[in-house]
Motif scaffolding. Structure first.
Motif, PDB file in Angstrom:
ATOM      1  N   ALA A   1      -1.446  -1.680  -6.492  1.00  0.00           N
ATOM      2  CA  ALA A   1      -1.919  -3.043  -6.759  1.00  0.00           C
ATOM      3  C   ALA A   1      -1.165  -3.664  -7.929  1.00  0.00           C
ATOM      4  O   ALA A   1      -1.035  -4.888  -8.017  1.00  0.00           O
ATOM      5  N   ARG A   2      -0.666  -2.811  -8.811  1.00  0.00           N
ATOM      6  CA  ARG A   2       0.088  -3.299  -9.968  1.00  0.00           C
ATOM      7  C   ARG A   2       1.600  -3.220  -9.742  1.00  0.00           C
ATOM      8  O   ARG A   2       2.385  -3.397 -10.653  1.00  0.00           O
ATOM      9  N   SER A   3       1.987  -2.941  -8.503  1.00  0.00           N
ATOM     10  CA  SER A   3       3.399  -2.869  -8.109  1.00  0.00           C
ATOM     11  C   SER A   3       4.197  -1.894  -8.962  1.00  0.00           C
ATOM     12  O   SER A   3       5.337  -2.157  -9.344  1.00  0.00           O
ATOM     13  N   LEU A   4       3.581  -0.760  -9.275  1.00  0.00           N
ATOM     14  CA  LEU A   4       4.267   0.294 -10.024  1.00  0.00           C
ATOM     15  C   LEU A   4       4.707   1.395  -9.074  1.00  0.00           C
ATOM     16  O   LEU A   4       3.970   1.761  -8.156  1.00  0.00           O
ATOM     17  N   THR A   5       5.893   1.926  -9.290  1.00  0.00           N
ATOM     18  CA  THR A   5       6.315   3.103  -8.542  1.00  0.00           C
ATOM     19  C   THR A   5       5.691   4.333  -9.194  1.00  0.00           C
ATOM     20  O   THR A   5       5.219   4.278 -10.335  1.00  0.00           O
ATOM     21  N   GLN A   6       5.715   5.441  -8.475  1.00  0.00           N
ATOM     22  CA  GLN A   6       5.228   6.679  -9.071  1.00  0.00           C
ATOM     23  C   GLN A   6       6.048   7.047 -10.299  1.00  0.00           C
ATOM     24  O   GLN A   6       5.506   7.490 -11.301  1.00  0.00           O
TER      25      GLN A   6
ATOM     26  N   GLN B   1      -6.619   9.007  -4.568  1.00  0.00           N
ATOM     27  CA  GLN B   1      -6.516   7.795  -3.746  1.00  0.00           C
ATOM     28  C   GLN B   1      -6.745   6.546  -4.596  1.00  0.00           C
ATOM     29  O   GLN B   1      -6.065   5.534  -4.416  1.00  0.00           O
ATOM     30  N   ARG B   2      -7.685   6.626  -5.510  1.00  0.00           N
ATOM     31  CA  ARG B   2      -7.934   5.487  -6.398  1.00  0.00           C
ATOM     32  C   ARG B   2      -6.725   5.221  -7.298  1.00  0.00           C
ATOM     33  O   ARG B   2      -6.353   4.082  -7.525  1.00  0.00           O
ATOM     34  N   ILE B   3      -6.137   6.294  -7.820  1.00  0.00           N
ATOM     35  CA  ILE B   3      -4.956   6.133  -8.669  1.00  0.00           C
ATOM     36  C   ILE B   3      -3.847   5.448  -7.875  1.00  0.00           C
ATOM     37  O   ILE B   3      -3.231   4.501  -8.359  1.00  0.00           O
ATOM     38  N   ARG B   4      -3.612   5.909  -6.654  1.00  0.00           N
ATOM     39  CA  ARG B   4      -2.572   5.297  -5.813  1.00  0.00           C
ATOM     40  C   ARG B   4      -2.895   3.823  -5.566  1.00  0.00           C
ATOM     41  O   ARG B   4      -2.019   2.961  -5.664  1.00  0.00           O
ATOM     42  N   GLN B   5      -4.139   3.526  -5.250  1.00  0.00           N
ATOM     43  CA  GLN B   5      -4.553   2.141  -4.983  1.00  0.00           C
ATOM     44  C   GLN B   5      -4.281   1.245  -6.193  1.00  0.00           C
ATOM     45  O   GLN B   5      -3.685   0.176  -6.056  1.00  0.00           O
ATOM     46  N   TYR B   6      -4.697   1.677  -7.369  1.00  0.00           N
ATOM     47  CA  TYR B   6      -4.506   0.867  -8.572  1.00  0.00           C
ATOM     48  C   TYR B   6      -3.026   0.774  -8.954  1.00  0.00           C
ATOM     49  O   TYR B   6      -2.566  -0.260  -9.428  1.00  0.00           O
ATOM     50  N   ARG B   7      -2.271   1.853  -8.740  1.00  0.00           N
ATOM     51  CA  ARG B   7      -0.836   1.828  -9.032  1.00  0.00           C
ATOM     52  C   ARG B   7      -0.129   0.823  -8.131  1.00  0.00           C
ATOM     53  O   ARG B   7       0.653  -0.017  -8.588  1.00  0.00           O
TER      54      ARG B   7
END
Length: 119
Positions: A24-29, A16-22
């Motif tokens: 927040a930086r407007s990065l796709t998976q 969940q933290r990884i998704r949140q930080y990703r």
């Protein structure tokens, strides 16, 4: 995939933290997976908590996010902060670098004015 295993509940929190930080930086998976050298499907499973993150992958994530391990696990780093300070810090961290620089400049300006008033 090497370095990833079936997970337990704590892996879901890390994911969940990884998704949140990703986000927040407007990065796709796909973009983030490419940056850290794993498959997008594996990143998806990490974010869902289906896989644990190896230390190697975690350190590559921290490089992309420009964070320390302590910053990533904010609840550990925030123990000595007030709730207001922790909220401010979290808000600051999700800003783009350029916006962070503006905030720092503003705080330095305000500190200078406060010093002038105190003299």
């Amino acid at each position: 995939m090497k370095g990833l295993t079936r997970s337990s509940l704590p892996a879901a929190t890390v994911g969940q933290r990884i998704r949140q930080y990703r986000q927040a930086r407007s990065l796709t998976q796909t973009e983030l997976a490419r940056h850290i050298g794993i498959q997008q499907s594996d990143l998806s499973r990490i974010e869902k908590g289906e896989y644990r993150v190896s230390l190697d992958v975690l350190f590559r994530l921290l490089q992309v996010f420009e964070m320390s391990l302590g910053e990533f696990f904010g609840d550990l780093a925030a123990q000595s902060l007030t709730t207001r300070e922790a909220t401010l810090l979290e808000s600051f961290r999700v800003l783009p670098r350029e916006d962070q620089d503006e905030v720092v400049e503003f705080v330095e300006f305000k500190r200078g004015r406060q010093k002038e008033r105190d003299q």
